[in-house]
Scaffold this motif. Structure first.
Motif, mmCIF file in Angstrom:
data_model
loop_
_atom_site.group_PDB
_atom_site.id
_atom_site.type_symbol
_atom_site.label_atom_id
_atom_site.label_comp_id
_atom_site.label_asym_id
_atom_site.label_seq_id
_atom_site.Cartn_x
_atom_site.Cartn_y
_atom_site.Cartn_z
ATOM 1 N N GLU A 133 -1.027 -3.505 -4.531
ATOM 2 C CA GLU A 133 -0.291 -2.622 -3.626
ATOM 3 C C GLU A 133 -0.470 -3.051 -2.172
ATOM 4 O OE1 GLU A 133 -0.377 1.408 -6.388
ATOM 5 O OE2 GLU A 133 -1.219 1.462 -4.369
ATOM 6 N N LEU A 134 -1.661 -3.519 -1.823
ATOM 7 C CA LEU A 134 -1.886 -4.006 -0.464
ATOM 8 C C LEU A 134 -1.060 -5.270 -0.202
ATOM 9 C CD1 LEU A 134 -3.488 -3.323 2.059
ATOM 10 C CD2 LEU A 134 -5.355 -4.722 1.212
ATOM 11 N N ALA A 135 -0.955 -6.136 -1.197
ATOM 12 C CA ALA A 135 -0.121 -7.344 -1.071
ATOM 13 C C ALA A 135 1.340 -6.971 -0.854
ATOM 14 C CB ALA A 135 -0.266 -8.211 -2.324
ATOM 15 N N ALA A 136 1.825 -5.926 -1.563
ATOM 16 C CA ALA A 136 3.207 -5.478 -1.408
ATOM 17 C C ALA A 136 3.477 -5.015 0.019
ATOM 18 C CB ALA A 136 3.508 -4.345 -2.393
ATOM 19 N N ASN A 137 2.454 -4.408 0.672
ATOM 20 C CA ASN A 137 2.624 -3.945 2.051
ATOM 21 C C ASN A 137 2.533 -5.080 3.068
ATOM 22 O OD1 ASN A 137 2.601 -0.713 2.406
ATOM 23 N ND2 ASN A 137 1.494 -1.283 0.545
ATOM 24 N N TYR A 138 1.907 -6.199 2.688
ATOM 25 C CA TYR A 138 1.792 -7.339 3.602
ATOM 26 C C TYR A 138 2.942 -8.340 3.471
ATOM 27 C CZ TYR A 138 -2.774 -6.745 5.812
ATOM 28 O OH TYR A 138 -3.792 -6.325 6.596
ATOM 29 N N GLN A 139 3.688 -8.295 2.366
ATOM 30 C CA GLN A 139 4.600 -9.394 2.043
ATOM 31 C C GLN A 139 5.710 -9.605 3.066
ATOM 32 O OE1 GLN A 139 5.896 -8.063 -1.827
ATOM 33 N NE2 GLN A 139 7.815 -7.308 -1.052
ATOM 34 N N PHE A 140 6.090 -8.553 3.806
ATOM 35 C CA PHE A 140 7.205 -8.696 4.730
ATOM 36 C C PHE A 140 6.795 -9.180 6.117
ATOM 37 C CE2 PHE A 140 10.194 -7.443 1.846
ATOM 38 C CZ PHE A 140 9.959 -6.200 1.283
ATOM 39 N N HIS A 141 5.482 -9.216 6.413
ATOM 40 C CA HIS A 141 5.102 -9.658 7.754
ATOM 41 C C HIS A 141 3.927 -10.634 7.761
ATOM 42 C CE1 HIS A 141 2.351 -6.224 7.116
ATOM 43 N NE2 HIS A 141 1.546 -6.825 7.951
ATOM 44 N N ASN A 142 3.231 -10.778 6.640
ATOM 45 C CA ASN A 142 2.123 -11.727 6.581
ATOM 46 C C ASN A 142 1.993 -12.213 5.142
ATOM 47 O OD1 ASN A 142 -0.260 -13.183 6.704
ATOM 48 N ND2 ASN A 142 -1.235 -11.762 8.135
ATOM 49 N N VAL B 214 -7.825 -3.932 -8.968
ATOM 50 C CA VAL B 214 -6.687 -4.842 -9.178
ATOM 51 C C VAL B 214 -5.400 -4.199 -8.662
ATOM 52 C CG1 VAL B 214 -5.284 -6.047 -10.895
ATOM 53 C CG2 VAL B 214 -7.767 -5.963 -11.162
ATOM 54 N N VAL B 215 -5.198 -2.909 -9.003
ATOM 55 C CA VAL B 215 -3.995 -2.188 -8.566
ATOM 56 C C VAL B 215 -3.956 -2.091 -7.046
ATOM 57 C CG1 VAL B 215 -2.804 0.034 -8.627
ATOM 58 C CG2 VAL B 215 -3.826 -0.888 -10.715
ATOM 59 N N LEU B 216 -5.099 -1.812 -6.418
ATOM 60 C CA LEU B 216 -5.158 -1.699 -4.954
ATOM 61 C C LEU B 216 -4.813 -3.036 -4.286
ATOM 62 C CD1 LEU B 216 -8.380 0.472 -4.532
ATOM 63 C CD2 LEU B 216 -6.033 1.155 -3.977
ATOM 64 N N LEU B 217 -5.325 -4.139 -4.828
ATOM 65 C CA LEU B 217 -5.011 -5.468 -4.281
ATOM 66 C C LEU B 217 -3.517 -5.763 -4.367
ATOM 67 C CD1 LEU B 217 -8.012 -7.489 -5.776
ATOM 68 C CD2 LEU B 217 -7.523 -7.206 -3.341
ATOM 69 N N ASP C 237 -4.026 0.998 6.098
ATOM 70 C CA ASP C 237 -5.385 1.479 6.394
ATOM 71 C C ASP C 237 -5.974 2.192 5.183
ATOM 72 O OD1 ASP C 237 -4.804 2.429 9.874
ATOM 73 O OD2 ASP C 237 -5.064 0.492 8.907
ATOM 74 N N SER C 238 -5.154 3.064 4.573
ATOM 75 C CA SER C 238 -5.627 3.851 3.436
ATOM 76 C C SER C 238 -5.983 2.949 2.259
ATOM 77 C CB SER C 238 -4.554 4.855 3.030
ATOM 78 O OG SER C 238 -4.914 5.532 1.848
ATOM 79 N N LEU C 239 -5.109 1.985 1.962
ATOM 80 C CA LEU C 239 -5.365 1.073 0.845
ATOM 81 C C LEU C 239 -6.600 0.224 1.095
ATOM 82 C CD1 LEU C 239 -1.711 -0.100 0.111
ATOM 83 C CD2 LEU C 239 -3.136 1.293 -1.392
ATOM 84 N N ALA C 240 -6.753 -0.285 2.328
ATOM 85 C CA ALA C 240 -7.906 -1.121 2.662
ATOM 86 C C ALA C 240 -9.197 -0.322 2.559
ATOM 87 C CB ALA C 240 -7.742 -1.708 4.054
#
Length: 666
Positions: free
Chosen positions: A44-53, A39-42, A23-26
């Motif tokens: 880091e958000l990808a790192a949080n999605y990689q395990f479930h989406n 770019v950094v935010l994108l 939520d915070s990153l988005a």
């Protein structure tokens, strides 16, 4: 506008999932401008999605790459490519993942981004962990650790700060897989004492690895606690990857306690969770375990269902096309490192040349000043000029040799592919000649007997007629026998020549060894009629059939036999007194393994090159007689079967190669 709509969708999904970090990153992403921070935010958000989406993670990394290129943010582009490689690794797209990380490492070295290089090395190490190349994984992870030791971690972004402890935990995992559990536990203690706060995914990953190590030490109570903690953490974090690992390990623990029903329950959960994460390694492990369980319970329909899934998943991960792509990438990286080393040599030569030219210039100035006072100085100056010309000539020769080396390496791989088929074809041509000779001879004799038979028939001599008929029948039986032998040889040739399917089949190892021994011998005889050697076999006839890919193991045997015959042939040329060229092949079973030994009394291998014989492009044969790929490919094939290949040698007395393959089919 399209990008904004995508971000709003991501933000909305995050709110529904209740994940504060996402939520915070988005939220930050919505408010950010088209700059390096976005770019950094994108990433880091990808790192949080990689395990479930992982699909969303791929979209995010691709957006980060495009934005970084647009604003010329090279470091951000490399970090995005590295993160995309890790996401593709999780999805089982290993060649693409390998290519991404190798690209990042190469470019980060060029632009001097040590933290990005360390990140790429870490992710590259995890790829080799999934490929069961644990020592190679340790090599890359150790390089990453050395880089991080010289970096102020606090200056990195929050997500990048998670990579150094992740590097250490994966080093511990590699040591655990190498049965060095004490070393593994030492690294896990380093991770737990690391001075940063871990994310939920990082905590789950560390606890999973600790649980596996505790289980290896029979500390089942501690192992269960760690896996249960992982399940509690991942229940709300959507970390399907680590959740699948914990469920799979619980299934193994229940299996050890002979509680098959509970083991099946957790294995099914691990399988379903692995499907959610798209983590193909987890799907493969869980489906293989379910096949074993269902077979033991006699539920063949379910066993067949999961076996088919396991086979398809394994092919998508390690199929021949992907294996070849990864092998070419590895060879390309090896060539790049060699070129880098040669470039360093050239750079050193240029520096020496520049230094020499500098001193020549000084000498020339001094010579002008002292010309009238010291005529001898002219001789010194001429000598220095000659040396300069020699250096330039040597530099040109070095560049020419380097260009030839690159061209030769490109031809070597194709040469090795044709070498095996050529050796086999020569052996088959010689081998098939014997049954064809028998067929021709018995056909001629039978024709003569039938002519004689007609004569006796006209005479009415039925007793001789019956005897001649019996002889004709015997001849026809022999013709049939040798015709079938020729047919078997042709079928063997066709089986070898077609591309390997990669599917293991129950195979008679003794028959395979015997057939390729003879084919290799006759192949060498076809090239050199003067060559002779004694072939000895000692086969254990109690060995049952072994599950292998027969075409691949056949290529390994053909390579070892050809090398053995080559070695004894070379020694024979030295005319040692009383020497009898001999190649011995033996098989036996030992501790649920099949042992194949190929021994010769030839030239042997020098100790100084023994450690290099399994390296690509290394050969002890003269130029033009070997590519240096035979033993390297043989090593890879045996390793892919879960076995190992070893060598014992004594220079001047011979060598013995030992192949160890797992298991046999009852």
């Amino acid at each position: 506008m399209k990008n904004i709509l995508i971000i709003l969708f991501l933000f909305g999904s995050c709110v529904l999932n209740g994940q504060k970090r996402i939520d915070s990153l988005a939220s930050q992403l919505l408010q950010s401008s088209e700059d390096s921070n976005k770019v950094v935010l994108l990433i880091e958000l990808a790192a949080n999605y990689q395990f479930h989406n992982s699909d969303t993670a791929i979209i995010l990394t691709e957006s980060a790459i495009q934005l970084a290129r647009k604003i010329n943010y090279v470091k951000g582009e490399l970090r995005a490519i590295s993160r995309q490689g890790e996401v593709r690794h999780i999805r089982g797209e290993l060649p693409q993942a390998l290519e991404s990380e190798l690209t990042v490492i190469k470019l980060s070295q060029k632009f001097n981004y040590p933290d990005v290089e360390a990140e790429g090395l870490t992710f590259l190490g995890t790829i080799y962990l999934d490929l069961a190349e644990y020592r190679q994984a340790l090599s890359h992870l150790s390089k990453a650790r050395k880089i991080y030791d010289n970096i102020n971690i606090k200056l990195l972004s929050e997500e990048s700060q998670q990579i150094p402890p992740y590097t250490l935990s994966n080093m511990g995992y590699a040591y655990e897989k190498l049965n060095l559990v004490d070393s593994a536990m030492a690294f896990y203690k380093l991770v737990l004492s690391y001075p940063i706060s871990f994310t939920e995914q990082q905590n789950a990953d560390i606890l999973s690895k600790l649980g596996i190590a505790e289980s290896r030490q029979k500390h089942y109570k501690e192992a269960v606690k760690h896996f249960t903690d992982v399940l509690n953490i991942t229940e709300t974090s959507n970390d399907f990857l680590n959740r699948s690992v914990a469920l799979f390990q619980l299934a193994l623990l229940f299996q050890e306690q002979n509680n098959i029903d509970s083991a099946i329950h957790y294995a099914l959960l691990a399988f379903k969770t692995g499907e959610k994460s798209l983590y193909k390694t987890a799907i493969l492990d869980a489906s293989n375990l379910l096949v074993k369980f269902y077979k033991s319970k006699g539920n063949l329909d379910s066993a067949f269902y999961y076996q088919e899934i396991a086979m398809n998943t394994k092919d998508s991960l390690f199929g021949l096309d992907k294996f070849q792509k990864m092998q070419l990438l590895a060879l390309s990286e090896q060539q790049r490192l060699q070129e880098l080393k040669e470039e360093q040599v050239l750079s050193k030569t240029r520096m020496q040349q520049t230094s020499l030219l500098f001193f020549i210039g000084i000498a020339f100035i001094i010579a002008l000043v002292l010309w009238r006072l010291n005529s001898q100085q002219k001789k010194v100056n001429n000598s220095l000029n000659e040396k300069n010309l020699q250096i330039e000539k040597q530099s040109e020769n070095l560049k020419h040799a380097f260009a030839e080396l690159k061209s030769t390496q490109a031809q070597l791989i194709q040469s090795e592919k044709m070498a095996s088929l050529g050796e086999l074809t020569a052996g088959i041509a010689h081998e098939i000649q014997n049954p064809l000779n028998f067929v021709n001879n018995f056909s001629e004799v039978s024709s003569e007997l039938i002519a004689e038979m007609k004569g006796e028939l006209l005479k009415g001599n039925y007793e001789d007629l019956t005897a001649i008929a019996d002889d004709v029948i015997q001849n026809l039986e022999k013709i049939n026998h040798h015709g079938k032998r020729a047919d078997a040889i042709v079928k063997g040739m066709l089986q070898h020549s077609r591309s390997s399917s990669g599917t293991k089949e129950p195979t008679d190892i003794n028959a395979l060894c015997d057939e390729y021994l003879r084919l290799s011998y006759h192949g060498l005889r076809a090239k050199d009629k003067s060559f002779n050697a004694t072939m000895k076999t000692d086969f254990n006839n109690t060995i049952s059939k072994v599950a292998v890919v027969p075409q691949d193991i056949g290529r390994v045997l053909l390579n070892l036999f050809t090398n053995a015959f080559y070695s004894v042939a070379e020694k024979k040329k030295l005319h040692p007194e009383g020497y009898e060229p001999t190649v011995t092949v033996s098989t036996k079973k030992e501790n649920h393994h099949i042992i194949i030994k190929v021994k010769d009394n030839g030239m042997g291998i020098p100790q100084k090159v023994l450690d290099k014989i399994f390296q690509p492009f290394f050969t002890t044969k003269p130029t033009g007689q070997g590519t240096g790929l035979g033993l390297s490919l043989s090593y890879d094939i045996v390793k892919a079967h879960g076995g190992e290949i070893k060598v014992e040698t004594k220079e001047g007395e011979g060598s013995m190669f030992t192949i160890v393959l797992p298991g046999e089919i009852k």
